[in-house]
Design an enzyme around this catalytic site. Sequence first.
Site, PDB file in Angstrom:
ATOM      1  N   GLU A   7     -60.528 -90.850 -99.929  1.00 55.67           N
ATOM      2  CA  GLU A   7     -59.229 -91.146 -99.328  1.00 55.67           C
ATOM      3  C   GLU A   7     -59.377 -91.230 -97.807  1.00 55.67           C
ATOM      4  O   GLU A   7     -60.243 -90.574 -97.220  1.00 55.67           O
ATOM      5  CB  GLU A   7     -58.239 -90.046 -99.746  1.00 55.67           C
ATOM      6  CG  GLU A   7     -56.849 -90.130 -99.167  1.00 55.67           C
ATOM      7  CD  GLU A   7     -56.053 -91.369 -99.561  1.00 55.67           C
ATOM      8  OE1 GLU A   7     -56.566 -92.479 -99.363  1.00 55.67           O
ATOM      9  OE2 GLU A   7     -54.911 -91.229-100.027  1.00 55.67           O
ATOM     10  N   ASP A   8     -58.530 -92.060 -97.208  1.00 57.32           N
ATOM     11  CA  ASP A   8     -58.604 -92.204 -95.751  1.00 57.32           C
ATOM     12  C   ASP A   8     -58.048 -90.990 -95.019  1.00 57.32           C
ATOM     13  O   ASP A   8     -58.685 -90.428 -94.132  1.00 57.32           O
ATOM     14  CB  ASP A   8     -57.874 -93.490 -95.299  1.00 57.32           C
ATOM     15  CG  ASP A   8     -56.466 -93.614 -95.895  1.00 57.32           C
ATOM     16  OD1 ASP A   8     -56.031 -92.700 -96.629  1.00 57.32           O
ATOM     17  OD2 ASP A   8     -55.807 -94.636 -95.623  1.00 57.32           O
ATOM     18  N   ASP A  22     -51.821 -86.516 -95.517  1.00 58.25           N
ATOM     19  CA  ASP A  22     -50.654 -86.210 -94.689  1.00 58.25           C
ATOM     20  C   ASP A  22     -49.833 -85.137 -95.427  1.00 58.25           C
ATOM     21  O   ASP A  22     -50.074 -83.947 -95.258  1.00 58.25           O
ATOM     22  CB  ASP A  22     -49.884 -87.519 -94.475  1.00 58.25           C
ATOM     23  CG  ASP A  22     -48.703 -87.371 -93.545  1.00 58.25           C
ATOM     24  OD1 ASP A  22     -48.417 -86.243 -93.120  1.00 58.25           O
ATOM     25  OD2 ASP A  22     -48.050 -88.381 -93.231  1.00 58.25           O
ATOM     26  N   VAL A  67     -52.230 -92.521 -86.820  1.00 58.82           N
ATOM     27  CA  VAL A  67     -53.499 -93.101 -86.381  1.00 58.82           C
ATOM     28  C   VAL A  67     -53.756 -94.429 -87.089  1.00 58.82           C
ATOM     29  O   VAL A  67     -53.247 -94.665 -88.187  1.00 58.82           O
ATOM     30  CB  VAL A  67     -54.684 -92.130 -86.627  1.00 58.82           C
ATOM     31  CG1 VAL A  67     -54.577 -90.917 -85.714  1.00 58.82           C
ATOM     32  CG2 VAL A  67     -54.765 -91.695 -88.084  1.00 58.82           C
ATOM     33  N   ASP A  80     -53.799 -98.669 -91.173  1.00 63.29           N
ATOM     34  CA  ASP A  80     -52.974 -99.726 -90.582  1.00 63.29           C
ATOM     35  C   ASP A  80     -51.735 -99.194 -89.880  1.00 63.29           C
ATOM     36  O   ASP A  80     -51.365 -98.029 -90.005  1.00 63.29           O
ATOM     37  CB  ASP A  80     -52.509-100.687 -91.671  1.00 63.29           C
ATOM     38  CG  ASP A  80     -51.377-100.099 -92.504  1.00 63.29           C
ATOM     39  OD1 ASP A  80     -51.504 -98.926 -92.918  1.00 63.29           O
ATOM     40  OD2 ASP A  80     -50.358-100.778 -92.713  1.00 63.29           O
ATOM     41  N   ARG A 136     -56.424-102.534 -89.147  1.00 67.14           N
ATOM     42  CA  ARG A 136     -57.402-101.960 -90.082  1.00 67.14           C
ATOM     43  C   ARG A 136     -58.842-102.258 -89.664  1.00 67.14           C
ATOM     44  O   ARG A 136     -59.769-101.549 -90.031  1.00 67.14           O
ATOM     45  CB  ARG A 136     -57.205-102.535 -91.487  1.00 67.14           C
ATOM     46  CG  ARG A 136     -55.916-102.136 -92.172  1.00 67.14           C
ATOM     47  CD  ARG A 136     -55.962-102.580 -93.628  1.00 67.14           C
ATOM     48  NE  ARG A 136     -54.660-102.602 -94.250  1.00 67.14           N
ATOM     49  CZ  ARG A 136     -54.032-101.536 -94.748  1.00 67.14           C
ATOM     50  NH1 ARG A 136     -54.598-100.359 -94.688  1.00 67.14           N
ATOM     51  NH2 ARG A 136     -52.847-101.658 -95.296  1.00 67.14           N
TER      52      ARG A 136
HETATM   53  P1  5GP Z   1     -49.586 -88.428 -98.163  1.00 65.99           P
HETATM   54  O1  5GP Z   1     -49.249 -88.720 -99.577  1.00 65.99           O
HETATM   55  O2  5GP Z   1     -50.696 -87.415 -97.995  1.00 65.99           O
HETATM   56  O3  5GP Z   1     -48.376 -88.046 -97.362  1.00 65.99           O
HETATM   57  O4  5GP Z   1     -49.998 -89.793 -97.505  1.00 65.99           O
HETATM   58  C1  5GP Z   1     -51.249 -90.327 -97.590  1.00 65.99           C
HETATM   59  C2  5GP Z   1     -51.227 -91.782 -97.245  1.00 65.99           C
HETATM   60  O5  5GP Z   1     -50.276 -92.066 -96.192  1.00 65.99           O
HETATM   61  C3  5GP Z   1     -52.564 -92.211 -96.690  1.00 65.99           C
HETATM   62  O6  5GP Z   1     -53.408 -92.640 -97.706  1.00 65.99           O
HETATM   63  C4  5GP Z   1     -52.172 -93.336 -95.754  1.00 65.99           C
HETATM   64  O7  5GP Z   1     -52.015 -94.521 -96.471  1.00 65.99           O
HETATM   65  C5  5GP Z   1     -50.810 -92.945 -95.259  1.00 65.99           C
HETATM   66  N1  5GP Z   1     -50.894 -92.262 -93.941  1.00 65.99           N
HETATM   67  C6  5GP Z   1     -50.636 -90.968 -93.684  1.00 65.99           C
HETATM   68  N2  5GP Z   1     -50.798 -90.700 -92.384  1.00 65.99           N
HETATM   69  C7  5GP Z   1     -51.181 -91.857 -91.798  1.00 65.99           C
HETATM   70  C8  5GP Z   1     -51.521 -92.225 -90.449  1.00 65.99           C
HETATM   71  O8  5GP Z   1     -51.518 -91.436 -89.497  1.00 65.99           O
HETATM   72  N3  5GP Z   1     -51.873 -93.527 -90.250  1.00 65.99           N
HETATM   73  C9  5GP Z   1     -51.884 -94.453 -91.253  1.00 65.99           C
HETATM   74  N4  5GP Z   1     -52.234 -95.688 -90.937  1.00 65.99           N
HETATM   75  N5  5GP Z   1     -51.585 -94.139 -92.535  1.00 65.99           N
HETATM   76  C10 5GP Z   1     -51.246 -92.856 -92.806  1.00 65.99           C
END
Ligand code: 5GP
Length: 185
Positions: free
Chosen positions: A97-98, A101, A151, A157, A163
């Site tokens: 995973e990137d 959050d 970020v 993105d 990207r």
């Molecule tokens: P979560 O489900 O943990 O809240 O969100 C994860 C997804 O939200 C990541 O895979 C990504 O797609 C997006 N995301 C969360 N924070 C960021 C950020 O700072 N920048 C970007 N570009 N995407 C984010």
Amino acid sequence: MAGEYEVLLSEEVLQRKVQELGRQITADYRGKRLLLVGVLKGAVVFIVDLARNIDLPLEIDFMAVSSYGASTETSGVVRIIKDLEASLQDKDVLIVEDIVDTGLTLDYLRQNLLSRSPASLRICALLNKRKERKAPVPLDYVGFEIEDQWVVGYGLDSGELHRNLPYIGLVKDAQPLSKREEPCE
Ligand code: 5GP
């Protein structure tokens, strides 16, 4: 600053960390049947670099998921847009995973993939935001801990742009909440 971005993690710093993660994963999975599962689209750049730094025979597959709108963020409802082609039966699966959050996306993916009887399931995230999780997920490999800020770059993105940046940067006018209205990438 480079153009409109502030560089948070340079290309060199990212590449060094990816090599380090690759070495660690190579050592941990020796003799096993490794399947890397990338989460589209944000993890694409990371998974390609990571795979090239893992010195083992391995498979790569992808999933795409989306979260429902901002009002349902806390429910953790995630929808699969593209499912895996590979079976997970008896495979050692590593979700790539990137960024983590709230943790809701990974929590859903983890539960979903665990129900498919893999031999093992671990998670590798390039970035981990320092904030209280809505869903606590176990992260087995983490590249960097970062502050709770939006970020971009290295696969990540802002409105589908940026990207292709080779580094992780900050964009001043980014809109974090927009991620909840679009496929989760
Ligand atoms: P979560 O489900 O943990 O809240 O969100 C994860 C997804 O939200 C990541 O895979 C990504 O797609 C997006 N995301 C969360 N924070 C960021 C950020 O700072 N920048 C970007 N570009 N995407 C984010």
